[in-house]
Design a protein around this motif. Structure first.
Motif, short mmCIF file in Angstrom:
data_model
loop_
_atom_site.label_atom_id
_atom_site.label_comp_id
_atom_site.label_asym_id
_atom_site.label_seq_id
_atom_site.Cartn_x
_atom_site.Cartn_y
_atom_site.Cartn_z
N HIS A 170 0.84 -1.26 -0.05
CA HIS A 170 -0.12 0.13 -0.08
C HIS A 170 1.04 1.14 0.11
O HIS A 170 1.94 1.15 0.67
CB HIS A 170 -0.80 0.01 1.37
N LYS A 171 0.46 2.21 -0.78
CA LYS A 171 1.07 3.55 -0.83
C LYS A 171 -0.26 4.47 -0.62
O LYS A 171 -0.71 4.95 -1.70
CB LYS A 171 2.00 3.86 -2.00
N LEU A 172 -0.35 5.24 0.57
CA LEU A 172 -1.50 6.05 0.83
C LEU A 172 -1.28 7.12 0.53
O LEU A 172 -2.43 8.17 0.51
CB LEU A 172 -2.21 5.80 2.19
N GLY A 173 -0.34 7.68 0.46
CA GLY A 173 0.30 9.45 0.28
C GLY A 173 -0.35 10.11 1.66
O GLY A 173 -0.63 11.52 1.33
N LYS A 174 -0.37 9.56 2.78
CA LYS A 174 -0.74 10.17 4.07
C LYS A 174 0.05 9.31 5.04
O LYS A 174 0.16 8.12 4.89
CB LYS A 174 -2.27 10.45 4.20
N PRO A 175 0.15 9.93 5.98
CA PRO A 175 0.71 9.09 7.41
C PRO A 175 0.06 7.61 7.51
O PRO A 175 -1.40 7.83 7.74
CB PRO A 175 0.66 10.12 8.56
N LEU A 176 0.62 6.56 7.79
CA LEU A 176 -0.01 5.56 8.03
C LEU A 176 0.78 4.66 9.20
O LEU A 176 1.96 4.54 9.33
CB LEU A 176 0.31 4.54 6.83
N GLY A 177 -0.16 4.41 10.06
CA GLY A 177 0.64 4.06 11.51
C GLY A 177 0.78 2.59 11.96
O GLY A 177 1.78 2.23 12.27
N MET A 178 -0.12 1.85 11.57
CA MET A 178 0.05 0.53 11.68
C MET A 178 -1.52 -0.15 11.11
O MET A 178 -2.35 0.48 10.59
CB MET A 178 0.17 -0.20 13.04
N ALA A 179 -1.53 -1.54 10.95
CA ALA A 179 -2.87 -2.21 10.54
C ALA A 179 -2.88 -3.56 11.14
O ALA A 179 -1.79 -4.24 11.27
CB ALA A 179 -2.84 -2.34 8.99
N GLU A 180 -4.08 -4.24 11.23
CA GLU A 180 -4.26 -5.29 12.12
C GLU A 180 -5.60 -5.79 11.37
O GLU A 180 -6.48 -5.11 11.01
CB GLU A 180 -4.41 -5.40 13.23
N GLU A 181 -5.74 -7.20 11.13
CA GLU A 181 -6.96 -7.73 10.83
C GLU A 181 -8.07 -7.81 11.98
O GLU A 181 -7.47 -8.24 12.99
CB GLU A 181 -6.74 -9.32 10.19
N ASP A 182 -9.19 -7.60 11.69
CA ASP A 182 -10.23 -7.68 12.79
C ASP A 182 -10.86 -9.15 12.72
O ASP A 182 -10.49 -9.89 11.78
CB ASP A 182 -11.32 -6.59 12.86
N GLY A 183 -11.96 -9.57 13.43
CA GLY A 183 -12.28 -10.70 13.61
C GLY A 183 -13.03 -11.04 12.35
O GLY A 183 -13.43 -12.41 12.24
N THR A 184 -13.40 -10.18 11.57
CA THR A 184 -14.06 -10.49 10.21
C THR A 184 -13.06 -10.69 8.96
O THR A 184 -13.64 -11.07 7.84
CB THR A 184 -15.11 -9.67 9.90
N GLY A 185 -11.92 -10.41 9.20
CA GLY A 185 -10.81 -10.56 8.20
C GLY A 185 -10.39 -9.41 7.57
O GLY A 185 -9.81 -9.10 6.64
N ARG A 186 -11.09 -8.10 7.94
CA ARG A 186 -10.95 -6.77 7.28
C ARG A 186 -9.78 -6.28 7.84
O ARG A 186 -9.22 -6.40 9.04
CB ARG A 186 -11.91 -5.76 7.74
N LEU A 187 -8.86 -5.78 7.11
CA LEU A 187 -7.35 -5.22 7.45
C LEU A 187 -7.70 -3.52 7.66
O LEU A 187 -7.96 -2.69 6.64
CB LEU A 187 -6.61 -5.16 6.25
N LEU A 188 -7.99 -3.36 9.08
CA LEU A 188 -8.05 -1.95 9.58
C LEU A 188 -6.87 -1.55 9.85
O LEU A 188 -5.80 -2.12 10.31
CB LEU A 188 -8.83 -1.98 10.96
N ALA A 189 -6.78 -0.06 9.83
CA ALA A 189 -5.42 0.58 9.83
C ALA A 189 -5.70 2.23 10.33
O ALA A 189 -6.97 2.67 10.32
CB ALA A 189 -4.61 0.70 8.48
N ILE A 190 -4.88 2.60 10.96
CA ILE A 190 -4.90 3.96 11.36
C ILE A 190 -4.03 4.73 10.16
O ILE A 190 -2.76 4.47 10.07
CB ILE A 190 -4.47 4.35 12.77
N ALA A 191 -4.84 5.91 9.75
CA ALA A 191 -4.20 6.89 8.65
C ALA A 191 -4.65 8.15 8.57
O ALA A 191 -5.79 8.32 8.93
CB ALA A 191 -4.52 6.03 7.21
N GLY A 192 -3.71 9.07 8.37
CA GLY A 192 -4.23 10.27 8.28
C GLY A 192 -4.53 10.84 9.85
O GLY A 192 -3.44 10.95 10.30
N THR A 193 -5.76 11.03 9.95
CA THR A 193 -6.15 11.45 11.38
C THR A 193 -7.29 10.46 11.83
O THR A 193 -8.24 10.90 12.45
CB THR A 193 -6.46 12.82 11.50
N GLY A 194 -7.50 9.44 11.33
CA GLY A 194 -8.68 8.44 11.68
C GLY A 194 -8.26 6.92 11.29
O GLY A 194 -7.04 6.66 10.96
N VAL A 195 -9.59 6.24 10.99
CA VAL A 195 -9.38 4.99 10.78
C VAL A 195 -9.81 4.60 9.40
O VAL A 195 -10.84 5.33 9.03
CB VAL A 195 -10.39 4.30 12.05
#
Length: 279
Positions: A52-77
């Motif tokens: 991934h190359k988001l063009g904004k700050p990207l802090g980390m990412a983890e899969e949730d219980g449903t398999g979605r890859l959630l991340a913190i980026a910019g100023t949110g989720v």
């Protein structure tokens, strides 16, 4: 110091390597300021892949219980998609010219906790936030931490540790009342950064500016201070192999004369680095 037995995993130094997390079949980390995410399989001969190359700050990412890859980026989720794009899920409402995300983690109950900080040189104003996937509500739960790192959640799922990096300390708190903090540890000679809890409940902390990992018992006893060949380690992770890999991200930002490993994501076998801790 000697780089033995550490090896460089990343193909190039990162400005601000961060956010080591397990992924299906491997690990991932980010170059936070560049908004890039990398994936790698420990022990593999292949180089890490930039996913991934988001063009904004990207802090980390983890899969949730449903398999979605959630991340913190910019100023949110956000949710990260397989095609390299992201879908906004919730935002703090902070001004991205002044604020950015820093570090975070999924809690055992499925909520997403993360920190924000000032990045434009103005008056520090960091905070810890909680996002609830059930109703997409986002709330500030702890203020007054200039540079928050973590949190990490302790065995049992009701307590957590938060690194107050600018103050050189690690705080202990609860999910029920995160603003009610008590001291856990004071870091000597550097700033506590990213943390990891291993299978024995020990807490591993990357100490920015001190070129080492501190390892604590659950009662905050310092068990070991392990030297690293990087001056600014930022996060740490142990894999699940019989002889686990210890992985560490690091940052090259601000270094006038970086060493050969500074900024790289590095790895070493537990048996070569921390044998005295007993796996």
């Amino acid at each position: 110091m000697s780089t033995e037995p550490w090896t460089r995993v990343s193909t190039h130094p990162h400005e601000l390597g961060e956010g080591l997390r397990r992924s299906p079949g491997g690990v991932r980390w980010v170059d936070l300021l560049k908004g890039e995410m990398y994936a790698w399989t420990p022990g593999a001969q292949d180089s890490p892949a930039c996913t991934h190359k988001l063009g904004k700050p990207l802090g980390m990412a983890e899969e949730d219980g449903t398999g979605r890859l959630l991340a913190i980026a910019g100023t949110g989720v956000v949710q990260l998609l397989d095609d390299g794009s992201d879908v906004p899920l919730a935002d703090t409402g902070l001004d991205p010219a002044r604020y950015r995300v820093n570090d975070g983690a999924l809690a055992p109950d499925g909520s997403f906790w993360f920190g924000t900080m000032v990045h434009n040189g103005s008056e520090p104003d960091g905070a810890l936030w909680r996002w609830d996937p059930a109703d997409c509500g986002i709330a500030k739960v702890l203020a007054g931490i200039d540079i928050p790192n973590g949190p990490v959640f302790l065995p049992g799922g009701q307590e957590m540790l938060i690194a107050d990096s600018a103050a050189g300390r690690i705080l202990r708190s609860t999910l029920a009342d995160p603003a009610d903090t008590v001291p856990f540890a004071q870091t000597a000679g550097g700033s506590p950064d990213g943390m990891h809890v291993d299978g024995r409940g020990r807490i591993w902390n990357a100490v920015w500016g001190a070129a080492r990992l501190d390892v604590y018992a659950p009662d905050a006893t310092l068990l070991a201070a392990l030297p690293l060949p990087v001056g600014q380690p930022t996060s740490v992770l142990l894999t699940d192999e019989p002889d686990p890999w210890i992985l560490v991200t690091s940052a090259a930002t601000g270094l006038s004369d970086p060493g050969p490993f500074d900024g790289f994501t590095i790895a070493a076998p537990f048996s070569r680095v921390a044998a005295g801790l007993n796996r």
